[in-house]
Design an enzyme around this catalytic site. Structure first.
Site, PDB file in Angstrom:
ATOM      1  N   ASP A  62      -8.971   6.675   1.122  1.00 60.12           N
ATOM      2  CA  ASP A  62      -7.687   5.983   0.995  1.00 60.12           C
ATOM      3  C   ASP A  62      -6.879   6.154   2.282  1.00 60.12           C
ATOM      4  OD1 ASP A  62      -5.592   5.802  -1.977  1.00 60.12           O
ATOM      5  OD2 ASP A  62      -5.288   4.903   0.007  1.00 60.12           O
ATOM      6  N   ASP A  77      -3.583   1.506   1.798  1.00 61.02           N
ATOM      7  CA  ASP A  77      -2.333   1.651   1.041  1.00 61.02           C
ATOM      8  C   ASP A  77      -1.265   0.682   1.567  1.00 61.02           C
ATOM      9  OD1 ASP A  77      -0.803   3.357  -0.865  1.00 61.02           O
ATOM     10  OD2 ASP A  77       0.371   3.799   0.921  1.00 61.02           O
ATOM     11  N   GLU A  79      -4.209  -2.787  -0.740  1.00 58.82           N
ATOM     12  CA  GLU A  79      -3.169  -2.832  -1.775  1.00 58.82           C
ATOM     13  C   GLU A  79      -2.049  -3.718  -1.236  1.00 58.82           C
ATOM     14  OE1 GLU A  79      -0.460   0.391  -2.166  1.00 58.82           O
ATOM     15  OE2 GLU A  79      -0.342   0.204  -4.331  1.00 58.82           O
ATOM     16  N   HIS A 102      -3.319   5.044 -10.212  1.00 69.01           N
ATOM     17  CA  HIS A 102      -2.496   6.266 -10.265  1.00 69.01           C
ATOM     18  C   HIS A 102      -0.999   5.966 -10.235  1.00 69.01           C
ATOM     19  CE1 HIS A 102      -2.829   5.043  -6.139  1.00 69.01           C
ATOM     20  NE2 HIS A 102      -1.789   5.781  -5.870  1.00 69.01           N
ATOM     21  N   ASP A 103      -0.658   4.668 -10.132  1.00 68.02           N
ATOM     22  CA  ASP A 103       0.769   4.289 -10.118  1.00 68.02           C
ATOM     23  C   ASP A 103       1.195   3.597 -11.403  1.00 68.02           C
ATOM     24  OD1 ASP A 103       0.448   3.144  -6.695  1.00 68.02           O
ATOM     25  OD2 ASP A 103       1.101   5.106  -7.439  1.00 68.02           O
TER      26      ASP A 103
END
Ligand code: TEU
Length: 546
Positions: free
Chosen positions: A95, A195, A245, A319-320
């Site tokens: 990531d 990200d 993302e 995870h968000d």
């Protein structure tokens, strides 16, 4: 492994498996669970950042891109984990948080010391009338500009103040970040998640921007496609599995980001489908999911991306995001069936499916009742904001219970014993009581479990090329709660039908004679067809191959 018929499993390293009893997940814990991931049939593992970090944002504040945070292990642990996965035929996706660093990064320390070369690695501006250059808010609810008295300058941070945004206009920054990619390629990494990648190209004339959300001015910026293409081609990762993302992006941009002719990314995440329960678009205002909007979004994105050569990452969880069975399914009577329905809907879509840790066993939201139970910087900020706006403690806690990112960060539930088998220590985040029946070990023993259903979903993708390679068309069902779509490849047709409601629902359907590949209840759908339709059981889902 090409990404079109691959499945990616996402691990939030802090919550996956703790091997040394400190209450925090780590790299050796991931390595210990590789056989489990192999048994799931996944092809890639996206692991969230485990690099040195002060952990204000649980690792999305990176202080050194090419090292391992001792909290999670050593570089040797990392190399062993990559190698072991490779032996099992699984590739790691790391990531890359390239929009910003931690304020602990040496580059930012040098900038704060006034080194002009490193100040240009970030976005420093003079204040206006004694205040920030722009009246922008950051994603976590604070102002987006932070004042540095020693420099009499302000720096931009679209997230926490400990996460200063990098200046991608600076070719030295771009080269530094390409070297990070080259470093991890050298370690055997097989892919990358980027990200908030579509925020890296800031407006050409920042000073001309108005007030409001800083991210809203930076998304899909003027040089975004140029920057991505340069990064991908200069590091030679075009043929690897890469995913960006993309915050609040557009369909047109996602087609460009993911169409092979653009030489940018393999695919991207967009989040429009995960905002249909945001009242007036506000994450912190509760509303039941708007299923009409949900259907419209999936239909438009799936059909247009197919028509125009883009490629979707398809997912519910990460995870968000809150746990999907708590958000769009049912935690009670229909917990198992609704978890399976939600998995069915995603895994037969056109795109690469992502399974977030715990989704495959139907893990739920945390249901915390006290602000002290929460860890995440975003929801702790918004708890204060909600209270300042007049919400009672109870009202604010009810919002957090539905919206907090901590809902997806509770430790993975491995077994029904102490701490769900996650740690021998004290877990860094409390584990919901339902681990006693929602856990890997219990579900391994149940042929009808959510876990074994997800294994079947993944297996079918490998078995039937129509799933990875077929076209897609959404079908009219005459019922807003019944979603149906048809995949086609040559003469083959795969029809998928999902009841998103907790009641029996009548749907107008015509199904060709075929084989029920998979269903979350009795496989009697073909016999139940009558008068041009079918009465679906609550949360019923099935796929028919003809
Ligand atoms: O998330 C981007 C982002 O906007 C998230 O804050 C998320 O969309 C939002 O919380 C949903 O309400 C990425 C990472 O996934 C996230 O964990 C980081 O906190 C963030 O960027 C900053 O790096």
């Amino acid at each position: 492994m090409d990404f079109q018929n691959s499945v990616v499993y996402q691990i939030y390293v802090k919550s996956f498996c703790d091997s040394n009893g400190d209450g925090v997940g780590d790299l050796n814990g991931i390595r210990a669970k590789l056989p489990y991931l192999k048994s799931m049939g996944v092809d890639y593992i996206w692991v969230t950042p485990f690099f040195p970090s002060p952990m204000f944002d649980n690792g999305y504040d990176v202080a050194d891109y090419c090292a391992v945070n001792p909290l999670f292990g050593t570089m040797r642990d990392c190399e062993d984990m990559i190698e072991e996965a490779g032996r099992l035929g699984i590739g790691f996706m790391f990531d890359m948080v390239f929009n910003h660093t931690s304020w602990d990064h040496v580059w930012f320390r040098k900038a704060l010391a006034g080194d002009p070369e490193y100040m240009d690695y970030y976005i420093f501006r003079d204040g206006v009338n004694g205040g920030p250059p722009l009246d922008w808010t950051a994603s976590f609810g604070t102002p987006a500009w932070e004042y540095v008295p020693d420099l009499d300058k302000w720096y931009l941070h679209l997230f926490d103040k400990s996460q200063p945004d990098l200046n991608w206009e600076n070719p030295k920054v771009r080269e530094e970040l390409k070297n990070v990619i080259r470093f991890w390629l050298g370690k055997g990494v097989k892919g990358f998640r980027f990200d908030v990648l579509n925020l890296i190209s800031k407006p050409e004339h920042l000073e001309e921007c108005g007030p409001g959300s800083g991210s809203s001015y930076c998304k899909d910026g003027p040089r975004i496609h140029e920057f991505i293409r340069e990064m991908v081609t200069d590091t030679g990762i075009e043929d690897l599995v890469t995913v960006g993302e993309m915050a609040s992006t557009t369909l047109e941009n996602c087609i460009r980001y993911s169409n092979p002719e653009s030489h940018e990314l393999a695919m991207c995440f967009n989040f429009h489908h995960l905002k249909v329960d945001y009242k007036n678009g506000d994450k912190w205002a509760l509303m039941d999911p708007d299923l009409v909007r949900l259907h419209q979004i999936f239909r438009e994105w799936q059909e247009e991306m197919s028509r125009q050569g883009g490629w979707n990452a398809v997912f519910w969880c990460n995870h968000d995001q809150p746990r999907v069975v708590s958000r769009f399914g049912d935690e009670g009577t229909y917990w198992k069936r609704s978890a399976k329905m939600l998995g069915t809907f995603i895994h037969f879509l056109r795109g690469t499916p992502y399974v977030y840790q715990g989704e495959e066993i139907g893990m739920t939201n945390a249901h915390y009742t006290d602000i002290e139970q929460y860890n995440d910087v975003e929801c702790i900020n918004y708890y204060q904001i909600l209270r300042e706006r007049g919400s009672s403690e109870q009202e604010a806690l009810e919002v957090l219970a539905r919206r907090s990112r901590d809902n997806s960060r509770t430790p993975m539930q491995w077994n029904p014993r102490h701490n769900a088998g996650f740690t021998n220590g004290t877990p860094w985040l409390e584990i919901p009581d339902n681990y006693r029946f929602i856990n890997v070990e219990t579900e391994e023993r149940d042929p009808d479990s959510v876990l074994n259903y997800y294994r079947t979903l993944i297996r079918l993708r490998k078995q039937y090329p129509i799933i990875a390679n077929g076209g897609i068309r959404f079908l009219e069902t005459g019922n807003v709660r019944v979603f149906a779509y048809e995949r086609t490849l040559g003469e083959q047709r795969l029809t998928v039908v999902c009841n998103f409601g907790g009641q029996e629902e009548r749907a107008a359907l015509t199904l060709n004679a075929g084989t029920v590949l998979l269903c979350n209840d009795k496989a009697d759908q073909m016999e139940r067809l009558q008068n041009g339709g079918l009465t679906l059981r609550p949360y019923e889902a099935f796929a028919v191959l003809s």
